[in-house]
Design an enzyme around this catalytic site. Structure first.
Site, mmCIF file in Angstrom:
data_model
loop_
_atom_site.group_PDB
_atom_site.id
_atom_site.type_symbol
_atom_site.label_atom_id
_atom_site.label_comp_id
_atom_site.label_asym_id
_atom_site.label_seq_id
_atom_site.Cartn_x
_atom_site.Cartn_y
_atom_site.Cartn_z
ATOM 1 N N SER A 41 12.655 19.811 6.856
ATOM 2 C CA SER A 41 13.932 19.859 7.518
ATOM 3 C C SER A 41 13.940 18.571 7.837
ATOM 4 O O SER A 41 14.071 18.220 8.883
ATOM 5 C CB SER A 41 13.741 20.857 8.619
ATOM 6 O OG SER A 41 12.977 20.419 9.611
ATOM 7 N N HIS A 154 10.112 26.414 8.176
ATOM 8 C CA HIS A 154 8.625 26.287 7.941
ATOM 9 C C HIS A 154 8.033 27.755 7.757
ATOM 10 O O HIS A 154 6.761 28.052 7.817
ATOM 11 C CB HIS A 154 8.099 25.860 9.077
ATOM 12 C CG HIS A 154 8.552 24.353 9.316
ATOM 13 N ND1 HIS A 154 8.241 23.675 10.552
ATOM 14 C CD2 HIS A 154 9.113 23.475 8.499
ATOM 15 C CE1 HIS A 154 8.796 22.502 10.273
ATOM 16 N NE2 HIS A 154 9.236 22.165 9.288
ATOM 17 N N GLU A 163 10.620 25.988 15.754
ATOM 18 C CA GLU A 163 9.278 25.684 16.050
ATOM 19 C C GLU A 163 9.255 26.380 17.735
ATOM 20 O O GLU A 163 10.110 25.877 18.528
ATOM 21 C CB GLU A 163 8.775 24.368 16.351
ATOM 22 C CG GLU A 163 8.894 23.937 14.903
ATOM 23 C CD GLU A 163 8.409 22.166 14.711
ATOM 24 O OE1 GLU A 163 7.953 21.811 15.758
ATOM 25 O OE2 GLU A 163 8.626 21.762 13.794
ATOM 26 N N GLU A 204 2.896 24.671 9.714
ATOM 27 C CA GLU A 204 2.445 23.986 10.763
ATOM 28 C C GLU A 204 1.517 24.634 11.642
ATOM 29 O O GLU A 204 0.911 24.319 12.731
ATOM 30 C CB GLU A 204 3.711 23.405 11.641
ATOM 31 C CG GLU A 204 4.605 22.377 10.924
ATOM 32 C CD GLU A 204 5.559 21.777 11.867
ATOM 33 O OE1 GLU A 204 5.622 22.321 12.785
ATOM 34 O OE2 GLU A 204 5.973 20.733 10.979
ATOM 35 N N ASP A 241 11.778 23.510 19.080
ATOM 36 C CA ASP A 241 12.204 22.549 17.946
ATOM 37 C C ASP A 241 13.176 23.453 17.511
ATOM 38 O O ASP A 241 12.722 24.445 16.693
ATOM 39 C CB ASP A 241 11.481 21.800 17.153
ATOM 40 C CG ASP A 241 12.098 20.882 16.210
ATOM 41 O OD1 ASP A 241 13.431 20.942 16.285
ATOM 42 O OD2 ASP A 241 11.509 20.574 15.485
ATOM 43 N N GLU A 283 13.965 20.217 21.203
ATOM 44 C CA GLU A 283 14.108 19.014 20.158
ATOM 45 C C GLU A 283 15.310 19.556 19.398
ATOM 46 O O GLU A 283 15.439 20.836 18.898
ATOM 47 C CB GLU A 283 12.821 19.021 19.404
ATOM 48 C CG GLU A 283 12.830 18.368 18.173
ATOM 49 C CD GLU A 283 11.409 18.067 17.826
ATOM 50 O OE1 GLU A 283 10.359 18.421 18.311
ATOM 51 O OE2 GLU A 283 11.523 17.701 16.297
ATOM 52 N N ASP A 310 15.291 14.206 17.176
ATOM 53 C CA ASP A 310 14.424 14.157 15.839
ATOM 54 C C ASP A 310 15.341 13.859 14.658
ATOM 55 O O ASP A 310 15.376 12.430 14.229
ATOM 56 C CB ASP A 310 13.475 15.425 15.668
ATOM 57 C CG ASP A 310 12.851 15.418 14.241
ATOM 58 O OD1 ASP A 310 12.796 14.350 13.655
ATOM 59 O OD2 ASP A 310 12.476 16.377 13.778
ATOM 60 N N LYS A 335 8.401 9.616 13.883
ATOM 61 C CA LYS A 335 7.553 10.139 12.570
ATOM 62 C C LYS A 335 7.801 8.860 11.798
ATOM 63 O O LYS A 335 8.737 8.299 11.385
ATOM 64 C CB LYS A 335 8.391 11.319 11.949
ATOM 65 C CG LYS A 335 8.442 12.576 12.592
ATOM 66 C CD LYS A 335 9.447 13.407 11.841
ATOM 67 C CE LYS A 335 9.361 15.014 12.523
ATOM 68 N NZ LYS A 335 10.518 15.677 12.022
ATOM 69 N N HIS A 363 3.605 14.750 13.421
ATOM 70 C CA HIS A 363 3.082 15.101 12.057
ATOM 71 C C HIS A 363 4.483 15.400 11.256
ATOM 72 O O HIS A 363 5.498 15.541 11.738
ATOM 73 C CB HIS A 363 2.276 16.156 12.001
ATOM 74 C CG HIS A 363 2.845 17.583 12.515
ATOM 75 N ND1 HIS A 363 2.322 18.651 12.596
ATOM 76 C CD2 HIS A 363 4.040 17.819 13.287
ATOM 77 C CE1 HIS A 363 2.780 19.728 12.903
ATOM 78 N NE2 HIS A 363 3.977 18.985 13.393
ATOM 79 N N LYS A 386 2.844 15.881 18.729
ATOM 80 C CA LYS A 386 3.192 17.200 18.106
ATOM 81 C C LYS A 386 2.562 17.236 16.792
ATOM 82 O O LYS A 386 2.959 16.528 15.855
ATOM 83 C CB LYS A 386 4.709 17.230 18.174
ATOM 84 C CG LYS A 386 5.172 18.447 17.297
ATOM 85 C CD LYS A 386 6.701 18.646 17.565
ATOM 86 C CE LYS A 386 7.469 18.520 16.026
ATOM 87 N NZ LYS A 386 8.692 19.204 15.992
HETATM 88 P P1 PGA Z 1 9.676 18.586 8.875
HETATM 89 O O1 PGA Z 1 9.835 19.390 10.590
HETATM 90 O O2 PGA Z 1 8.390 17.664 8.999
HETATM 91 O O3 PGA Z 1 9.497 19.660 7.964
HETATM 92 O O4 PGA Z 1 10.767 17.853 9.044
HETATM 93 C C1 PGA Z 1 9.157 18.917 11.651
HETATM 94 C C2 PGA Z 1 10.347 18.884 12.660
HETATM 95 O O5 PGA Z 1 11.508 19.280 12.571
HETATM 96 O O6 PGA Z 1 9.970 18.454 13.836
HETATM 97 ZN ZN ZN Z 2 12.246 18.540 14.435
#
Ligand code: PGA
Ligand code: ZN
Length: 419
Positions: A41, A154, A163, A204, A241, A283, A310, A335, A363, A386
């Site tokens: 995403s 996911h 999440e 995840e 999230d 998030e 994010d 990230k 991650h 996370k």
């Molecule tokens: P992604 O999801 O690694 O698939 O982008 C993780 C997140 O949205 O935090």
């Molecule tokens: Zn996110």
């Protein structure tokens, strides 16, 4: 002598079984390697992930062209540069690319080189990676944000929120935090089994039961926390999230049900969930360009809970500055592959700290056995990490690395503070 002698990249696979890049950097016969992760995403403002879209051999997903670029061009350019000159190397890679979103070389190629350089520099200095980053003393372990129910992009269960996580706020040490999460996860597994659902996991590592409304998932988690003997909202807190980019159409959101509704209605629903389930962190509650919706939510939650950007910030300094000016959030998800180099990521973290934001190292849903982010969380003094659930080796490996660091720090190994 610490001059780079060779850079070799190769195609390996991530946890979703998709091709990705591993780069190995050499100083004579000493080397270190890094594997680039990959999101599902992704935010549209993220640095670009380059794939061989026209090569049908791997259904357009291979990364052979960016690898060729590393092996032919980057390896020549980096030859004889001092391995400890991370900034010089990263800015050379940035200028070699020359585009804003690293579209020419690909952020996946650049990042695998950048992290491998940082790892090799640490190896040659004979220090652990976490001691070769932002801070040099008072190392603390981050709180784990464990993703225990997977939905959204996911999983294929129809849960709107991506999440559902827990954070063991009462823990005084990292290992105690992991133990608390372990207990809750085991109780949750029992509950899911009893309901007759599958206990298989999503990308995840969180469970992905075939339930499709957010509140059923939240109720299950509260039950699991209670059965563990913990107090929800105190000992263990629930964090979400939403990844709301995926739930946005014509300025309306389908977060709380399949029906699209206004920002105001969505906020009302958030406030209800926060109160009912004692949620302490959300998030991406709204879309990546919907700054004003974020600002409204932050003001209506009176800055009492963590609001994490994010897809909003994509680990990008310019976007973090916009968020700061708009008072849109109070925390940032970090990230490395959203921006593409270690140096730029550190610059974002430094600014986030300056403005009092929490930094949460993360991650990607497509990840690997590479544990760099565990050291990165400690070495950047970030108070949370996370990295999925206690399932799937690519997730557990990060927690295991933090347990090693905790042991190495010995008696001094404190966990961070959240607030
Ligand atoms: P992604 O999801 O690694 O698939 O982008 C993780 C997140 O949205 O935090
Ligand atoms: Zn996110």
């Amino acid at each position: 002598m610490s001059k780079i002698t060779k850079v070799i990249a190769r195609q390996v696979f991530d946890s979703r079984g998709n091709p990705t890049i591993e780069t190995e950097v050499f100083v004579k016969d000493i080397s270190a390697s890094a594997i680039c992760p990959s999101g599902a995403s992704t935010g549209t403002h993220e640095a670009f992930e380059k794939r061989d879209v026209n090569n049908k051999k791997y259904l357009g997903k291979s990364v052979l062209k960016p690898i060729e670029f590393i092996n032919k061009v980057i390896s020549t350019k980096l030859k004889n540069i001092n391995i400890h000159q991370q900034e010089k190397i990263d800015y050379l890679l940035i200028s070699l690319d020359g585009t804003k979103q690293k579209k020419r070389i690909g952020a996946n190629a650049i990042l695998s080189v950048s992290i491998a350089v940082k790892k090799l520099s640490s190896k040659i200095k004979k220090v652990p990676i976490y001691k070769n980053l932002l801070i040099s003393k008072n190392f603390k372990l981050p709180y784990p944000l464990m993703n225990i129910i997977n939905g959204g992009a996911h999983a294929n269960n129809g849960l709107r929120i991506q999440e559902f996580m827990i954070r063991p706020d009462k823990a005084k040490t990292f290992s105690e935090g992991v133990r608390m999460c372990f207990i809750v996860i085991n109780k949750l597994r029992d509950l899911i089994k009893k309901l007759g659902h599958s206990t298989s996991v999503g990308d995840e590592g969180g469970f992905a039961p075939m339930i499709n409304d957010n509140e059923s998932a939240l109720k299950l988690i509260v039950k699991a926390i209670n059965l563990s003997g913990f107090k929800n909202g105190k000992d263990v807190v629930i964090c979400l999230d939403v990844a709301a980019n995926e739930l946005l159409k014509n300025k309306k959101y389908s977060i709380h049900s399949k029906k699209y509704t206004s920002v105001e209605n969505s906020i009302e629903n958030y406030l209800r969930l926060i109160k009912k389930y004692k949620i302490m962190s959300i998030e991406d509650p709204f879309g990546e360009n919907d700054w004003s919706a974020w600002t409204k939510l932050l003001s209506q939650t009176k800055n009492k809970i963590q609001i994490v950007g994010d897809d909003l910030f994509v680990t990008n300094l310019e976007r973090l500055k916009i968020g700061f000016l708009n008072i849109s959030a109070n925390s940032i998800l970090i990230k490395l592959n959203q921006i593409g180099t270690v140096t730029e990521t550190l610059e974002v973290i430094k600014f986030a700290k300056l403005i009092g934001y929490n930094t949460i190292i993360s991650h990607r849903s497509g990840d690997s056995e590479d544990t760099f982010i565990a050291d990165f969380a400690v070495g950047t003094d970030s108070n949370q990490i996370k990295t999925g659930s206690l399932a799937r080796s690519e997730r557990v490996s990060k927690y295991n690395q933090l347990l090693r660091i905790e042991q190495e720090l010995g008696k001094k190994s404190k966990i961070h503070s959240i607030h």
